[in-house]
Enzyme design. Sequence first.
Site, PDB file in Angstrom:
ATOM      1  N   ALA A 161      -8.309  30.974  -3.034  1.00 21.78           N
ATOM      2  CA  ALA A 161      -9.762  31.197  -2.997  1.00 21.78           C
ATOM      3  C   ALA A 161     -10.437  30.389  -4.091  1.00 21.78           C
ATOM      4  O   ALA A 161      -9.815  30.040  -5.107  1.00 21.78           O
ATOM      5  CB  ALA A 161     -10.088  32.681  -3.169  1.00 21.78           C
ATOM      6  N   ASP A 162     -11.688  30.073  -3.872  1.00 17.86           N
ATOM      7  CA  ASP A 162     -12.492  29.407  -4.893  1.00 17.86           C
ATOM      8  C   ASP A 162     -13.938  29.897  -4.770  1.00 17.86           C
ATOM      9  O   ASP A 162     -14.435  30.061  -3.653  1.00 17.86           O
ATOM     10  CB  ASP A 162     -12.437  27.889  -4.727  1.00 17.86           C
ATOM     11  CG  ASP A 162     -13.001  27.174  -5.938  1.00 17.86           C
ATOM     12  OD1 ASP A 162     -12.320  27.142  -6.976  1.00 17.86           O
ATOM     13  OD2 ASP A 162     -14.142  26.663  -5.858  1.00 17.86           O
ATOM     14  N   THR A 163     -14.557  30.152  -5.907  1.00 20.47           N
ATOM     15  CA  THR A 163     -15.916  30.721  -5.920  1.00 20.47           C
ATOM     16  C   THR A 163     -16.835  29.860  -6.770  1.00 20.47           C
ATOM     17  O   THR A 163     -16.473  29.463  -7.881  1.00 20.47           O
ATOM     18  CB  THR A 163     -15.870  32.153  -6.506  1.00 20.47           C
ATOM     19  OG1 THR A 163     -14.999  32.961  -5.700  1.00 20.47           O
ATOM     20  CG2 THR A 163     -17.254  32.789  -6.525  1.00 20.47           C
ATOM     21  N   GLY A 173     -14.767  30.341  -0.895  1.00 23.16           N
ATOM     22  CA  GLY A 173     -13.887  29.823   0.138  1.00 23.16           C
ATOM     23  C   GLY A 173     -12.563  30.554   0.066  1.00 23.16           C
ATOM     24  O   GLY A 173     -12.126  30.936  -1.024  1.00 23.16           O
TER      25      GLY A 173
END
Lengths: 213, 213
Positions: free
Chosen positions: B74-76, B111
């Site tokens: 995940a990426d924020t 994501g």
Amino acid sequence: MARYVQHAPIILASRSPRRKALLQQAGLTFSVVFSSDEESADSRLDPAAYVRFLAEKKAEGVAIRYPESWVIGADTIVVNDGKILEKPVSKDAAETMLRTLSGKTHSVFTGYAICNAASKRSVSDAVQTGVTFKPLTDPEIAWYASTPEPYDKAGAYAIQGLGTFLVKRINGSYTCVVGLPVCEVMDFLIKEKIIEMAADTPWTPPTPQSSIN
Amino acid sequence: MARYVQHAPIILASRSPRRKALLQQAGLTFSVVFSSDEESADSRLDPAAYVRFLAEKKAEGVAIRYPESWVIGADTIVVNDGKILEKPVSKDAAETMLRTLSGKTHSVFTGYAICNAASKRSVSDAVQTGVTFKPLTDPEIAWYASTPEPYDKAGAYAIQGLGTFLVKRINGSYTCVVGLPVCEVMDFLIKEKIIEMAADTPWTPPTPQSSIN
């Protein structure tokens, strides 16, 4: 844990461990005192007036016993298609509630009241949040209803526990859905100077000096 | 703690304690493995494509080393007025970020990617949530920036910690703002039969019998 400078004692007048956790996470120092009386409100009130009335009653019932304290009361209901969903009384009731919420948007109303008997100052209001569930399958409903989680919660779910998988999106205050609108409650406590945000209090800051202009 | 029946090992490819806490709270059993490589993406990508690309890279980097596992990456990022806000590098940077977010609505993009090297199956997507801050005073900004909380977080705040007081409302997935859209991730794991919701697993149910029809 960072704390505020607090200028008066604060009491949470609620037996809900979720409300206690919300205020703890926000850094507040407070006691928990609740009355064993069950308050009731006129069911003909609209949802916002209903939860606001019950929040006031809960706060006032404790405030008269602790006149120097600021007492926070709250009440939360779930409303789906104009119908109030209470705490489910059985596994069947929980499954039925979850089935009616599946794939749709319902409303959570939380009323809050903060009052101080000595100064006769108080505030109360209600916050509404829309909550959209994903479409649930029968095994998902049966599984969730087989956990302990739905049984002490209006609407038969917890947005912050195992029930996180149920909720696709919300529109409004998240903490209203958990049980207490933290932004609004803290805003009142700050504006009334019950708590004070002073950057020079002795917590460990990431840089050695701090200042308020 | 209630658990699912899990048919394959699950790995969270993230160093974020918030993502770990979200999956734990949702009842999932998993390991945490992350690569020390810093992934980078083309900054000309739109925010959703940007976080999705990075989530895929993080998941794939771990998946090739654990081909039997399902790996979650995940990426924020926080986007305000079309500008990406990274993690603040100083107290001044944190205060500047908080001041630009005050009283307005910004977007959080997370994501996520879930992949399995052995089966070559994967999914990835991005979720966007609008977050509205209350109008902040200078003492509120200085106080929050004097706590440790803003410094390892994109946009200089945590919605689930002391920063709860900042956020008046959100529109979208709450867990996206924390760092991982739990509803979407769990939905994929259930549909791929990686986890199974069986009401007859030996947890303590509130009623003695349970059934799936």
